[in-house]
Design a protein around this motif. Structure first.
Motif, PDB file in Angstrom:
ATOM      1  N   UNK A 293       0.820  -1.207   0.000  1.00  0.00           N
ATOM      2  CA  UNK A 293       0.000   0.000   0.000  1.00  0.00           C
ATOM      3  C   UNK A 293       0.850   1.252   0.000  1.00  0.00           C
ATOM      4  N   UNK A 294       1.934   1.240   0.776  1.00  0.00           N
ATOM      5  CA  UNK A 294       2.862   2.375   0.797  1.00  0.00           C
ATOM      6  C   UNK A 294       3.446   2.612  -0.583  1.00  0.00           C
ATOM      7  N   UNK A 295       3.860   1.525  -1.257  1.00  0.00           N
ATOM      8  CA  UNK A 295       4.516   1.653  -2.558  1.00  0.00           C
ATOM      9  C   UNK A 295       3.566   2.214  -3.615  1.00  0.00           C
ATOM     10  N   UNK A 299       4.215   5.887  -5.394  1.00  0.00           N
ATOM     11  CA  UNK A 299       4.430   6.044  -6.838  1.00  0.00           C
ATOM     12  C   UNK A 299       3.296   6.821  -7.497  1.00  0.00           C
ATOM     13  N   UNK A 300       2.096   6.753  -6.928  1.00  0.00           N
ATOM     14  CA  UNK A 300       1.008   7.611  -7.405  1.00  0.00           C
ATOM     15  C   UNK A 300       1.370   9.078  -7.187  1.00  0.00           C
ATOM     16  N   UNK A 301       1.885   9.389  -5.992  1.00  0.00           N
ATOM     17  CA  UNK A 301       2.304  10.757  -5.691  1.00  0.00           C
ATOM     18  C   UNK A 301       3.431  11.193  -6.609  1.00  0.00           C
ATOM     19  N   UNK A 302       4.398  10.306  -6.825  1.00  0.00           N
ATOM     20  CA  UNK A 302       5.531  10.642  -7.695  1.00  0.00           C
ATOM     21  C   UNK A 302       5.074  10.948  -9.118  1.00  0.00           C
ATOM     22  N   UNK A 303       4.171  10.129  -9.673  1.00  0.00           N
ATOM     23  CA  UNK A 303       3.714  10.347 -11.034  1.00  0.00           C
ATOM     24  C   UNK A 303       2.891  11.627 -11.157  1.00  0.00           C
ATOM     25  N   UNK A 425       1.365   0.150 -11.137  1.00  0.00           N
ATOM     26  CA  UNK A 425      -0.012   0.436 -10.723  1.00  0.00           C
ATOM     27  C   UNK A 425      -0.121   1.851 -10.164  1.00  0.00           C
ATOM     28  N   UNK A 426       0.816   2.224  -9.292  1.00  0.00           N
ATOM     29  CA  UNK A 426       0.805   3.570  -8.736  1.00  0.00           C
ATOM     30  C   UNK A 426       0.974   4.628  -9.798  1.00  0.00           C
ATOM     31  N   UNK A 427       1.886   4.399 -10.744  1.00  0.00           N
ATOM     32  CA  UNK A 427       2.113   5.372 -11.810  1.00  0.00           C
ATOM     33  C   UNK A 427       0.881   5.513 -12.702  1.00  0.00           C
ATOM     34  N   UNK A 428       0.236   4.390 -13.013  1.00  0.00           N
ATOM     35  CA  UNK A 428      -0.989   4.454 -13.823  1.00  0.00           C
ATOM     36  C   UNK A 428      -2.089   5.215 -13.085  1.00  0.00           C
ATOM     37  N   UNK A 429      -2.234   4.950 -11.790  1.00  0.00           N
ATOM     38  CA  UNK A 429      -3.238   5.653 -10.991  1.00  0.00           C
ATOM     39  C   UNK A 429      -2.954   7.151 -10.956  1.00  0.00           C
ATOM     40  N   UNK A 430      -1.681   7.526 -10.793  1.00  0.00           N
ATOM     41  CA  UNK A 430      -1.326   8.943 -10.785  1.00  0.00           C
ATOM     42  C   UNK A 430      -1.653   9.630 -12.093  1.00  0.00           C
ATOM     43  N   UNK A 457       0.766  15.213  -2.357  1.00  0.00           N
ATOM     44  CA  UNK A 457       1.191  15.278  -0.955  1.00  0.00           C
ATOM     45  C   UNK A 457       0.290  14.417  -0.073  1.00  0.00           C
ATOM     46  N   UNK A 458      -1.022  14.442  -0.345  1.00  0.00           N
ATOM     47  CA  UNK A 458      -1.955  13.604   0.430  1.00  0.00           C
ATOM     48  C   UNK A 458      -1.655  12.125   0.215  1.00  0.00           C
ATOM     49  N   UNK A 459      -1.333  11.750  -1.031  1.00  0.00           N
ATOM     50  CA  UNK A 459      -0.984  10.360  -1.320  1.00  0.00           C
ATOM     51  C   UNK A 459       0.312   9.966  -0.614  1.00  0.00           C
ATOM     52  N   UNK A 460       1.271  10.909  -0.544  1.00  0.00           N
ATOM     53  CA  UNK A 460       2.519  10.649   0.179  1.00  0.00           C
ATOM     54  C   UNK A 460       2.255  10.473   1.675  1.00  0.00           C
ATOM     55  N   UNK A 461       1.348  11.266   2.224  1.00  0.00           N
ATOM     56  CA  UNK A 461       0.990  11.121   3.640  1.00  0.00           C
ATOM     57  C   UNK A 461       0.375   9.750   3.891  1.00  0.00           C
ATOM     58  N   UNK A 462      -0.504   9.297   2.991  1.00  0.00           N
ATOM     59  CA  UNK A 462      -1.094   7.965   3.121  1.00  0.00           C
ATOM     60  C   UNK A 462      -0.010   6.891   3.096  1.00  0.00           C
ATOM     61  N   UNK A 463       0.956   7.044   2.174  1.00  0.00           N
ATOM     62  CA  UNK A 463       2.070   6.093   2.121  1.00  0.00           C
ATOM     63  C   UNK A 463       2.852   6.103   3.427  1.00  0.00           C
ATOM     64  N   UNK A 464       3.067   7.293   3.984  1.00  0.00           N
ATOM     65  CA  UNK A 464       3.787   7.398   5.242  1.00  0.00           C
ATOM     66  C   UNK A 464       3.050   6.748   6.397  1.00  0.00           C
ATOM     67  N   UNK A 465       1.722   6.901   6.427  1.00  0.00           N
ATOM     68  CA  UNK A 465       0.920   6.274   7.482  1.00  0.00           C
ATOM     69  C   UNK A 465       1.031   4.750   7.391  1.00  0.00           C
ATOM     70  N   UNK A 466       0.884   4.209   6.159  1.00  0.00           N
ATOM     71  CA  UNK A 466       1.014   2.762   5.981  1.00  0.00           C
ATOM     72  C   UNK A 466       2.400   2.286   6.416  1.00  0.00           C
ATOM     73  N   UNK A 467       3.414   3.065   6.082  1.00  0.00           N
ATOM     74  CA  UNK A 467       4.777   2.678   6.424  1.00  0.00           C
ATOM     75  C   UNK A 467       4.974   2.682   7.937  1.00  0.00           C
ATOM     76  N   UNK A 468       4.521   3.723   8.603  1.00  0.00           N
ATOM     77  CA  UNK A 468       4.709   3.837  10.053  1.00  0.00           C
ATOM     78  C   UNK A 468       3.943   2.754  10.793  1.00  0.00           C
ATOM     79  N   UNK A 469       2.798   2.344  10.268  1.00  0.00           N
ATOM     80  CA  UNK A 469       2.015   1.289  10.915  1.00  0.00           C
ATOM     81  C   UNK A 469       2.778  -0.039  10.982  1.00  0.00           C
ATOM     82  N   UNK A 470       3.793  -0.199  10.130  1.00  0.00           N
ATOM     83  CA  UNK A 470       4.546  -1.457  10.132  1.00  0.00           C
ATOM     84  C   UNK A 470       5.448  -1.590  11.350  1.00  0.00           C
TER      85      UNK A 470
END
Length: 475
Positions: A293-295, A299-303, A425-430, A457-470
């Protein structure tokens, strides 16, 4: 070392702790060269599309399939080829993929019509899938466990820099030669990579491992996988290219719905298998699922940022193409600097914590770009780009390390294939999200670009939340 009678060091069994120098450096050179070519070719022709369309008497909507064919060819076979790697050996899949990629480059270079070129590009994508589906699994065999973080950092660095280097490399080649030379570049490098790979890439034992049979491989599952990703990709392309038109949008949503519906049936079919083609066994692990989910979110945010930044700099801030290119270069340069540091931090600090901090930095950089003031100086743009690149680099290597190491060694291929699947998948979604934004705000006056960067930025925050939950989640 040769393929007929490999030395014992080239046969890492389950539990083998990597290769020793200098074999490790030689094997990693093969990985770097193959991955560079595979990722670079996803964007290297973008700049040449107008010239290709003119020379081959094609419209812009047709020429875009020179790019789409490659991306779709890679996406639909990542997981099937990863499963073949688990079953028959990662080295074999990698070398066959590299050979097909090189041969298809000859076809692309000699293409005399648009659809011949599209077919060659699709074959290139299939070859690239062979390379990308097992590269992380090979890195796991190449590096000792204690140094695996550094190997994953190199992998992440190559993917990130190659993704952004495509337009620059294309501009350099097109300034002195025709578009055919974009593909000619692959021939010497591809042949050298195949030759060196036959000598240096490690084997993996795939049969006779206690408690693990060979992964199940069903052609029905392969067909379902290919059809699912094809429908989702074409649906996304319909929304991206024709999103402003009601007919195009309706067809796009219909194809996406069909792809998702087929995906539900496909996943239910895979659910109870011990080693499924679509790795639901790995996705049952909370750490693996959160990392995926983080990835996808990252990549959605990056694209979103990659596609909107040229409009922001060229049309809103009035920079020239050279100026915009140089300013954006600060992003990959920051990745080059930070990725090796991130690799050394793996093992000292929790991957989830490193990834969460990285995504927080990335989100701050994206928000700073969204709020870029009018008449901003070069330095104002550069430090924002540096924040984005540094944050993404700090996230990607630890995240990839978790994805690969949370899978059992006999499922390294499946985990490796999911790395590429998450990225595409993330790049296509972006790209689809940006198309929707521009369907509403198409004046390129800065508003659409700011909204795109804030959503990134919101997508990056979501990625960060998923990452921190690990951090507190067991594997």
């Amino acid at each position: 070392m040769n393929t007929g009678a490999p030395a014992p060091a080239s046969l890492p069994a389950f539990g083998h702790d990597g290769l020793s120098d200098p074999a490790r450096r030689q094997a990693m050179l093969v990985i770097v060269l193959g991955l560079t070519l595979a990722v670079l070719d996803s964007s290297i022709v973008n700049l040449a599309l107008p010239g290709i369309a003119h020379e081959l008497n094609a419209g812009a909507s047709q020429a875009i399939w020179v790019v789409n064919a490659y991306q779709m060819g890679a996406l639909v076979l990542l997981l099937p080829l990863a499963a073949l790697g688990d079953r028959f050996g990662y080295r074999r899949v990698y070398l066959v993929g590299m050979t097909l990629f090189t041969l298809a480059s000859v076809g692309a270079m000699l293409a005399s019509s648009l659809w011949t070129l599209v077919a060659a590009r699709a074959l290139q994508g299939l070859g690239a899938a062979g390379i990308m589906s097992v590269n992380a699994a090979l890195v796991r065999l190449i590096y000792p466990r204690a140094l695996l973080g550094r190997g994953m950092a190199i992998n992440s660095l190559v993917v990130a820099t190659s993704s952004m280097a495509g337009p620059s490399v294309a501009a350099a080649i097109l300034s002195v030669a025709s578009w055919q030379w974009l593909f000619a570049l692959n021939l010497p490098l591809g042949l050298f990579t195949v030759w060196l790979g036959r000598r240096e890439l490690p084997h993996n034992i795939v049969k006779g491992v206690k408690g693990h049979g060979a992964p199940r491989f069903s052609f029905i599952d392969v067909a379902l996988n290919v059809t699912m990703f094809t429908l989702i990709f074409i649906g996304g392309e319909q929304l991206g290219v024709r999103g402003a038109a009601a007919q195009g949008a309706g067809m796009g949503w219909l194809l996406l719905a069909a792809g998702v519906g087929l995906g539900v049936f496909y996943v239910r079919r895979q659910w109870h298998l011990a080693a499924p083609l679509f790795p639901v066994d790995l996705l049952r692990k909370p750490v693996f699922a959160l990392s995926m989910g983080s990835s996808v979110s990252a990549f959605c945010a990056q694209m979103l940022a990659f596609l909107s930044l040229p409009f922001l700099l060229l049309e809103v801030h009035g920079r020239s193409h050279i100026e915009a290119g140089l300013l954006i270069t600060a992003w990959p340069l920051a990745i080059v600097i930070v990725a090796p540091i991130a690799g050394r931090l793996i093992g000292r600090y929790a991957d989830g914590l490193l990834g969460g901090i990285g995504m927080a930095i990335f989100a701050c950089g994206l928000l700073a770009l969204a709020w870029l003031p009018a008449h901003a100086a070069d330095g104002d743009v550069v430090w924002r780009m540096v924040l984005c690149g540094a944050g993404f680099a700090l996230f990607q290597s630890p995240n990839n390390h978790t994805i690969v190491t949370s899978a059992p060694l006999h499922r390294s291929g499946a985990a490796s294939g999911m790395l590429g699947t998450a990225r595409l998948t993330g790049q296509t979604l972006g790209a689809v999200v940006l198309a929707a934004i521009y369907a509403v705000w198409n004046q390129h006056d800065g508003r659409g670009e700011s909204i795109a960067l804030m959503l990134a930025a919101a997508s990056a925050v979501l990625a960060g939340i998923c990452s921190t939950m690990r951090v507190r989640t067991s594997a």
